[in-house]
Design a protein around this motif. Structure first.
Motif, PDB file in Angstrom:
ATOM      1  N   UNK A 117       0.826  -1.192   0.000  1.00 37.14           N
ATOM      2  CA  UNK A 117       0.000   0.000   0.000  1.00 37.14           C
ATOM      3  C   UNK A 117       0.864   1.246   0.000  1.00 37.14           C
ATOM      4  N   UNK A 118       0.251   2.377   0.294  1.00 37.73           N
ATOM      5  CA  UNK A 118       0.981   3.637   0.346  1.00 37.73           C
ATOM      6  C   UNK A 118       1.511   3.880   1.760  1.00 37.73           C
ATOM      7  N   UNK A 119       2.592   4.641   1.841  1.00 36.45           N
ATOM      8  CA  UNK A 119       3.202   4.957   3.127  1.00 36.45           C
ATOM      9  C   UNK A 119       3.340   6.456   3.271  1.00 36.45           C
ATOM     10  N   UNK A 120       2.932   6.970   4.413  1.00 33.91           N
ATOM     11  CA  UNK A 120       3.164   8.366   4.763  1.00 33.91           C
ATOM     12  C   UNK A 120       4.094   8.394   5.973  1.00 33.91           C
ATOM     13  N   UNK A 121       5.299   8.950   5.772  1.00 34.07           N
ATOM     14  CA  UNK A 121       6.201   9.127   6.904  1.00 34.07           C
ATOM     15  C   UNK A 121       5.757  10.406   7.607  1.00 34.07           C
ATOM     16  N   UNK A 122       4.989  10.223   8.669  1.00 32.82           N
ATOM     17  CA  UNK A 122       4.331  11.348   9.340  1.00 32.82           C
ATOM     18  C   UNK A 122       5.295  12.183  10.166  1.00 32.82           C
ATOM     19  N   UNK A 123       6.420  11.597  10.547  1.00 36.39           N
ATOM     20  CA  UNK A 123       7.472  12.305  11.278  1.00 36.39           C
ATOM     21  C   UNK A 123       8.724  11.449  11.196  1.00 36.39           C
ATOM     22  N   UNK A 124       9.871  12.092  11.231  1.00 38.38           N
ATOM     23  CA  UNK A 124      11.123  11.364  11.121  1.00 38.38           C
ATOM     24  C   UNK A 124      12.202  12.011  11.976  1.00 38.38           C
ATOM     25  N   UNK A 137       3.511  16.678  18.661  1.00 40.19           N
ATOM     26  CA  UNK A 137       2.887  17.780  17.919  1.00 40.19           C
ATOM     27  C   UNK A 137       3.513  18.007  16.552  1.00 40.19           C
ATOM     28  N   UNK A 138       4.585  17.261  16.227  1.00 41.22           N
ATOM     29  CA  UNK A 138       5.214  17.397  14.910  1.00 41.22           C
ATOM     30  C   UNK A 138       4.716  16.358  13.913  1.00 41.22           C
ATOM     31  N   UNK A 139       3.856  15.426  14.353  1.00 39.59           N
ATOM     32  CA  UNK A 139       3.413  14.356  13.479  1.00 39.59           C
ATOM     33  C   UNK A 139       2.367  14.867  12.487  1.00 39.59           C
ATOM     34  N   UNK A 168      -6.134   9.555  17.888  1.00 45.91           N
ATOM     35  CA  UNK A 168      -7.537   9.557  17.478  1.00 45.91           C
ATOM     36  C   UNK A 168      -8.019  10.929  17.023  1.00 45.91           C
ATOM     37  N   UNK A 169      -7.493  11.991  17.613  1.00 49.72           N
ATOM     38  CA  UNK A 169      -7.943  13.332  17.243  1.00 49.72           C
ATOM     39  C   UNK A 169      -7.581  13.665  15.802  1.00 49.72           C
ATOM     40  N   UNK A 170      -6.500  13.056  15.295  1.00 47.16           N
ATOM     41  CA  UNK A 170      -6.038  13.350  13.939  1.00 47.16           C
ATOM     42  C   UNK A 170      -6.475  12.319  12.913  1.00 47.16           C
TER      43      UNK A 170
END
Length: 367
Positions: A117-124, A137-139, A168-170
């Protein structure tokens, strides 16, 4: 005779009591006339072993009733492929999974997930040399991810989550998948904060060959068509981890480890011991000009402690002398170099004391 302390990152040291019990039961388990390695996995003897192991693990981690405990093969790396095959089907295809990239193991996880599937690197944390956990808060999370993947303790890089993030909020219904291979059972966790927890056994649980998966029941039944039946969590759950022949001897040893942990006072008591062990080594490293640990203090692993000699030309001599002192497997992973002390549950505090004593002596001799 020199006492041996094994600091291997995995397969790792096992409790001496467990090895002694396994040796005593090797040829004849509880009067059955069979070794556990010879038993039918569907016979009453082994069925009692796996039932006790599941029950003890559920008790140790306070696993809620709406979670299944699965015993699988494949190891942590194999599970990095099995997770997307079981969860990508929760969303319209091609589905997306979010990853928080904290080191070598999340890098492997990302590579595997990209096949399904697709991948989103939400933070690194790559720009920081994987010495920190990106702040929550950086994600930058996706709105409709199939799941959010974390490696909550990076065995190679020595960073550990000391918080359980809420997404869950995001993301709405995206469950958190946590690779806890190298620190499961070392600290108290709230299982309900995660959709899936998995780990290879060869750190804190038992020998290589067994993988533990703890999965919330509503996440079963979403496997992609390409998922092998033996790795479809719903099929495995419906068959009580007996769809195919499970890693029987590894499950038996894991069960002995669970019993040993209960005798130590459970996970909460073990966590306090682990805090003391890690603090002893980190305190010395922080006070030393000869060695250095590069991980941010609030992200340091209690299980895997990488460190470097400031004069790395001394590395070979350090390892040679450490072995002569009975301190084994201290060489860092080839991906990062330096040294690494893995101090899992079965490592007694005397082992850490012996290591610190040797490090002090070596530093004095080379300063």
């Amino acid at each position: 005779m020199t006492t041996i302390y094994n600091f291997s990152a995995g397969p790792a040291v096992l409790p001496k009591e467990v090895l002694q019990q396994a040796a005593a039961e090797m040829l004849d388990w509880h009067g059955s006339g069979m070794s556990v390695m010879e038993m039918s996995h569907r016979g009453p003897e082994f069925m009692s072993i796996i039932a006790a192991a599941q029950s003890d693990l559920r008790e140790l981690l306070a696993v809620p009733d709406n979670y299944k405990i699965l015993f699988l093969q494949g190891g942590g790396l194999g599970e990095n492929a099995i997770v997307p095959m079981n969860l990508m089907g929760r969303k319209p295809q091609p589905a997306i999974a979010d990853f928080i990239h904290t080191g070598s193991w999340t890098a492997k996880s990302i590579k595997e997930a990209q096949k399904y599937g697709k991948v989103n690197v939400a933070a690194s944390a790559e720009a920081n040399g994987h010495t920190v956990i990106p702040s929550r808060d950086s994600w930058t999370l996706s709105k409709d991810a199939a799941y959010v993947h974390l490696c909550t303790n990076e065995t190679i890089d020595g960073v550990e989550y000391h918080f359980a993030p809420d997404v869950s909020a995001d993301t709405g219904d995206a469950p958190i998948v946590a690779d806890m291979s190298s620190h499961i059972l070392s600290r108290v966790i709230d299982v309900a904060k995660y959709g899936v927890i998995f780990g290879g056994a060869q750190k804190n649980i038992g020998p290589a060959g067994l993988t533990i998966v703890i999965v919330r029941e509503d996440l079963l039944g979403h496997a992609l068509p390409i998922c092998p039946s033996a790795f479809d969590w719903k099929i495995v759950a419906d068959n009580d981890s007996m769809y195919n022949t499970p890693p029987t001897y590894a499950i038996y040893i894991a069960g002995l480890v669970f019993q040993w942990l209960k005798r130590q006072g459970g996970v909460a008591a073990m966590e306090q011991k682990n805090i003391a062990k890690a603090q002893l080594l980190y305190d010395y490293l922080d006070a030393s000009d000869f060695y250095v640990n590069r991980v941010a203090k609030d992200c340091r692993s209690r299980m895997n402690i990488p460190f470097f000699l400031r004069d790395e030309s001394l590395n070979t001599e350090f390892l040679t002398q450490a072995k002569q002192h009975g301190l084994l497997q201290l060489k860092g992973h080839k991906a990062v170099g330096g040294m690494r002390a893995s101090i899992y549950n079965a490592m007694p505090i005397e082992g850490v004391q012996a290591l610190v004593s040797f490090m002090k002596e070596f530093a004095r001799a080379h300063t």
